[in-house]
Design an enzyme around this catalytic site. Structure first.
Site, PDB file in Angstrom:
ATOM      1  N   GLY A 162       0.806  -1.221   0.000  1.00  0.00           N
ATOM      2  CA  GLY A 162       0.000   0.000   0.000  1.00  0.00           C
ATOM      3  C   GLY A 162       0.830   1.258   0.000  1.00  0.00           C
ATOM      4  O   GLY A 162       0.643   2.123   0.854  1.00  0.00           O
ATOM      5  N   ARG A 193      -0.218   6.048  -1.548  1.00  0.00           N
ATOM      6  CA  ARG A 193      -0.637   7.354  -1.007  1.00  0.00           C
ATOM      7  C   ARG A 193      -0.639   7.288   0.518  1.00  0.00           C
ATOM      8  O   ARG A 193      -0.345   6.255   1.105  1.00  0.00           O
ATOM      9  CB  ARG A 193      -2.033   7.717  -1.525  1.00  0.00           C
ATOM     10  CG  ARG A 193      -3.076   6.667  -1.153  1.00  0.00           C
ATOM     11  CD  ARG A 193      -4.485   7.110  -1.486  1.00  0.00           C
ATOM     12  NE  ARG A 193      -5.422   6.176  -0.887  1.00  0.00           N
ATOM     13  CZ  ARG A 193      -5.960   5.138  -1.515  1.00  0.00           C
ATOM     14  NH1 ARG A 193      -5.650   4.919  -2.775  1.00  0.00           N
ATOM     15  NH2 ARG A 193      -6.780   4.326  -0.893  1.00  0.00           N
ATOM     16  N   ASN A 218       1.343  -2.422   5.534  1.00  0.00           N
ATOM     17  CA  ASN A 218       0.666  -1.132   5.690  1.00  0.00           C
ATOM     18  C   ASN A 218      -0.704  -1.068   5.019  1.00  0.00           C
ATOM     19  O   ASN A 218      -1.591  -0.356   5.502  1.00  0.00           O
ATOM     20  CB  ASN A 218       1.567  -0.021   5.117  1.00  0.00           C
ATOM     21  CG  ASN A 218       0.836   1.278   4.913  1.00  0.00           C
ATOM     22  OD1 ASN A 218       0.455   1.945   5.887  1.00  0.00           O
ATOM     23  ND2 ASN A 218       0.590   1.655   3.664  1.00  0.00           N
ATOM     24  N   SER A 255      -3.732  -0.029  14.509  1.00  0.00           N
ATOM     25  CA  SER A 255      -4.504   1.196  14.750  1.00  0.00           C
ATOM     26  C   SER A 255      -4.852   1.258  16.228  1.00  0.00           C
ATOM     27  O   SER A 255      -5.004   0.214  16.880  1.00  0.00           O
ATOM     28  CB  SER A 255      -5.797   1.169  13.935  1.00  0.00           C
ATOM     29  OG  SER A 255      -6.676   2.176  14.397  1.00  0.00           O
ATOM     30  N   TYR A 267     -13.007  -3.538  11.245  1.00  0.00           N
ATOM     31  CA  TYR A 267     -11.692  -2.871  11.210  1.00  0.00           C
ATOM     32  C   TYR A 267     -10.953  -3.056  12.546  1.00  0.00           C
ATOM     33  O   TYR A 267      -9.773  -3.410  12.573  1.00  0.00           O
ATOM     34  CB  TYR A 267     -11.919  -1.388  10.905  1.00  0.00           C
ATOM     35  CG  TYR A 267     -10.662  -0.565  10.761  1.00  0.00           C
ATOM     36  CD1 TYR A 267      -9.887  -0.650   9.602  1.00  0.00           C
ATOM     37  CD2 TYR A 267     -10.253   0.307  11.762  1.00  0.00           C
ATOM     38  CE1 TYR A 267      -8.735   0.118   9.460  1.00  0.00           C
ATOM     39  CE2 TYR A 267      -9.104   1.082  11.624  1.00  0.00           C
ATOM     40  CZ  TYR A 267      -8.348   0.977  10.466  1.00  0.00           C
ATOM     41  OH  TYR A 267      -7.206   1.733  10.332  1.00  0.00           O
ATOM     42  N   SER A 268     -11.669  -2.834  13.662  1.00  0.00           N
ATOM     43  CA  SER A 268     -11.022  -2.980  14.982  1.00  0.00           C
ATOM     44  C   SER A 268     -10.540  -4.404  15.193  1.00  0.00           C
ATOM     45  O   SER A 268      -9.455  -4.630  15.736  1.00  0.00           O
ATOM     46  CB  SER A 268     -11.976  -2.637  16.125  1.00  0.00           C
ATOM     47  OG  SER A 268     -12.578  -1.421  15.898  1.00  0.00           O
ATOM     48  N   LYS A 293      -7.404  -5.000  13.231  1.00  0.00           N
ATOM     49  CA  LYS A 293      -6.227  -4.314  13.788  1.00  0.00           C
ATOM     50  C   LYS A 293      -5.813  -4.918  15.132  1.00  0.00           C
ATOM     51  O   LYS A 293      -4.631  -4.948  15.475  1.00  0.00           O
ATOM     52  CB  LYS A 293      -6.510  -2.808  13.918  1.00  0.00           C
ATOM     53  CG  LYS A 293      -6.725  -2.112  12.570  1.00  0.00           C
ATOM     54  CD  LYS A 293      -5.502  -2.229  11.675  1.00  0.00           C
ATOM     55  CE  LYS A 293      -5.622  -1.426  10.404  1.00  0.00           C
ATOM     56  NZ  LYS A 293      -4.423  -1.521   9.565  1.00  0.00           N
ATOM     57  N   ILE A 300      -5.071  10.071  11.520  1.00  0.00           N
ATOM     58  CA  ILE A 300      -4.010  10.639  10.684  1.00  0.00           C
ATOM     59  C   ILE A 300      -4.661  11.224   9.433  1.00  0.00           C
ATOM     60  O   ILE A 300      -5.588  10.639   8.867  1.00  0.00           O
ATOM     61  CB  ILE A 300      -2.993   9.530  10.268  1.00  0.00           C
ATOM     62  CG1 ILE A 300      -2.522   8.713  11.508  1.00  0.00           C
ATOM     63  CG2 ILE A 300      -1.820  10.112   9.491  1.00  0.00           C
ATOM     64  CD1 ILE A 300      -1.771   9.480  12.568  1.00  0.00           C
TER      65      ILE A 300
HETATM   66  P1  NAP Z   1      -5.173   5.264   2.495  1.00  0.00           P
HETATM   67  O1  NAP Z   1      -4.707   6.632   2.170  1.00  0.00           O
HETATM   68  O2  NAP Z   1      -6.560   4.870   2.173  1.00  0.00           O
HETATM   69  O3  NAP Z   1      -4.134   4.237   1.833  1.00  0.00           O
HETATM   70  C1  NAP Z   1      -4.338   2.858   1.925  1.00  0.00           C
HETATM   71  C2  NAP Z   1      -3.261   2.153   1.122  1.00  0.00           C
HETATM   72  O4  NAP Z   1      -3.538   0.748   1.155  1.00  0.00           O
HETATM   73  C3  NAP Z   1      -3.255   2.596  -0.315  1.00  0.00           C
HETATM   74  O5  NAP Z   1      -1.924   2.664  -0.788  1.00  0.00           O
HETATM   75  C4  NAP Z   1      -4.022   1.479  -1.004  1.00  0.00           C
HETATM   76  O6  NAP Z   1      -3.572   1.304  -2.310  1.00  0.00           O
HETATM   77  C5  NAP Z   1      -3.598   0.264  -0.186  1.00  0.00           C
HETATM   78  N1  NAP Z   1      -4.561  -0.820  -0.311  1.00  0.00           N
HETATM   79  C6  NAP Z   1      -5.827  -0.863   0.185  1.00  0.00           C
HETATM   80  N2  NAP Z   1      -6.403  -2.017  -0.175  1.00  0.00           N
HETATM   81  C7  NAP Z   1      -5.490  -2.701  -0.910  1.00  0.00           C
HETATM   82  C8  NAP Z   1      -5.506  -3.955  -1.565  1.00  0.00           C
HETATM   83  N3  NAP Z   1      -6.563  -4.761  -1.538  1.00  0.00           N
HETATM   84  N4  NAP Z   1      -4.386  -4.352  -2.228  1.00  0.00           N
HETATM   85  C9  NAP Z   1      -3.307  -3.552  -2.274  1.00  0.00           C
HETATM   86  N5  NAP Z   1      -3.225  -2.358  -1.663  1.00  0.00           N
HETATM   87  C10 NAP Z   1      -4.315  -1.939  -1.004  1.00  0.00           C
HETATM   88  O7  NAP Z   1      -5.023   4.971   4.043  1.00  0.00           O
HETATM   89  P2  NAP Z   1      -3.889   5.319   5.104  1.00  0.00           P
HETATM   90  O8  NAP Z   1      -4.507   6.187   6.103  1.00  0.00           O
HETATM   91  O9  NAP Z   1      -2.625   5.735   4.436  1.00  0.00           O
HETATM   92  O10 NAP Z   1      -3.729   3.875   5.771  1.00  0.00           O
HETATM   93  C11 NAP Z   1      -2.520   3.128   5.791  1.00  0.00           C
HETATM   94  C12 NAP Z   1      -2.582   2.156   6.952  1.00  0.00           C
HETATM   95  O11 NAP Z   1      -2.660   2.887   8.176  1.00  0.00           O
HETATM   96  C13 NAP Z   1      -3.808   1.263   6.925  1.00  0.00           C
HETATM   97  O12 NAP Z   1      -3.478  -0.038   7.354  1.00  0.00           O
HETATM   98  C14 NAP Z   1      -4.727   1.912   7.934  1.00  0.00           C
HETATM   99  O13 NAP Z   1      -5.631   0.994   8.492  1.00  0.00           O
HETATM  100  C15 NAP Z   1      -3.718   2.408   8.943  1.00  0.00           C
HETATM  101  N6  NAP Z   1      -4.245   3.471   9.807  1.00  0.00           N
HETATM  102  C16 NAP Z   1      -4.648   4.658   9.299  1.00  0.00           C
HETATM  103  C17 NAP Z   1      -5.150   5.636  10.149  1.00  0.00           C
HETATM  104  C18 NAP Z   1      -5.626   6.982   9.673  1.00  0.00           C
HETATM  105  O14 NAP Z   1      -6.179   7.723  10.479  1.00  0.00           O
HETATM  106  N7  NAP Z   1      -5.424   7.357   8.443  1.00  0.00           N
HETATM  107  C19 NAP Z   1      -5.247   5.366  11.522  1.00  0.00           C
HETATM  108  C20 NAP Z   1      -4.822   4.141  12.000  1.00  0.00           C
HETATM  109  C21 NAP Z   1      -4.314   3.207  11.141  1.00  0.00           C
HETATM  110  P3  NAP Z   1      -4.512   1.292  -3.594  1.00  0.00           P
HETATM  111  O15 NAP Z   1      -5.928   1.638  -3.175  1.00  0.00           O
HETATM  112  O16 NAP Z   1      -3.880   2.277  -4.469  1.00  0.00           O
HETATM  113  O17 NAP Z   1      -4.385  -0.092  -4.079  1.00  0.00           O
END
Ligand code: NAP
Length: 246
Positions: free
Chosen positions: A12, A15, A88, A141, A154-155, A158, A187
């Protein structure tokens, strides 16, 4: 440089936190292979070139076990082994438990948890065989620790990732492979962009540091857990939450 000469595999990277991870590892001297459904910006190649490093994209849906295995094996062959794995990639499919469609449950578990297991198994086995003192970092998370209404899938994924982290850490610690998790709070990424400004303000008000985090806050924690600065830390869950959930 924190990870000079290392090779990193992450999921992932297109972005959000993944983008900060790719750029963070490149900046600190590592070459990066990233797996995902879509590629990141051209800035990655520029950042790699500046340092004489490589950044390689392999397209795959991490929820497809076979495709993930094939892409990972391909990357391992090309890289000759990885020093660092970062799980990730993640998705949300929010809804109240009593109304949640089973597809939303299975999709989230497959992407957020099963993919991390499939990839860890392959990469850690390779680290074993090549005697690489590796590091695995799982992006969990804070809601995996505290729970969150409307996010039972989701919870659970994680929290599962935290269980996976601690169990795998125990199994591979004697081989000098460390396994840790980062538990971000809220985030600023596409995942939280769908919240309204009012919802973001209300969330920030619950955070002791009174702001949402930035993707780079998470990437720095992952970098710390991947490098020698954390050489005696394993099975740990590092909260990156501005104090939320302490
Ligand atoms: P995001 O901007 O939505 O990015 C998610 C990433 O995961 C993208 O690069 C997406 O790539 C990839 N992805 C999703 N499904 C996929 C699949 N089936 N196969 C391959 N790649 C996949 O989210 P983010 O906030 O950066 O999240 C990154 C991590 O941090 C996640 O595990 C999320 O649960 C965790 N997190 C985020 C937050 C927050 O507040 N943002 C808080 C706690 C934890 P494509 O869609 O381009 O394939």
């Amino acid at each position: 440089m924190l990870v000079q000469g290392k090779k990193v595999l992450l999921t992932g990277g297109s972005r959000g936190i993944g983008r900060a991870l790719v750029l963070g590892y490149l900046r600190e001297g590592a070459s990066v292979w990233y797996l995902g459904r879509s590629r990141g910006g051209d800035e990655y190649e520029g950042a790699a070139r500046e340092q004489g490093l490589r950044v390689v994209f392999r397209e795959c849906d991490v929820a497809d076990e076979e495709a993930l295995g094939a892409a990972a094996k391909d990357a391992m062959k090309e890289a000759g082994g990885f020093d660092v794995l970062v799980n990730n990639a993640g998705i949300t499919r929010d809804g109240l438990s009593l109304r949640m469609a089973m597809k939303d449950w299975h999709d989230v578990i497959a992407t957020n948890l099963t993919a991390a297991f499939v990839l860890s198994k392959l990469v850690v086995q390779d680290m074993f065989m090549k005697k690489i003192p590796g590091a695995v970092v799982n992006i969990s998370s804070i809601v995996g620790v505290t729970g969150n209404g409307g996010q039972v899938n989701y919870s659970a994924s994680k929290a599962g990732l935290i269980g996976l982290t601690k169990s795998l850490a125990r199994e591979v610690a004697p081989r000098n492979i460390r396994v840790n998790a980062v538990a971000p709070g809220f985030i600023r990424t596409a995942m939280t962009d769908r919240l309204t400004e009012d919802q973001k303000k209300a969330l920030a008000a619950q955070i002791p540091m009174v702001r949402l985090g930035e993707p780079e806050d998470v990437a720095r924690a992952a970098l710390f857990l991947s490098c020698d600065l954390s050489s005696y830390i394993t099975g740990h869950v590092l909260h990156v939450t501005g104090g939320l959930g302490m």
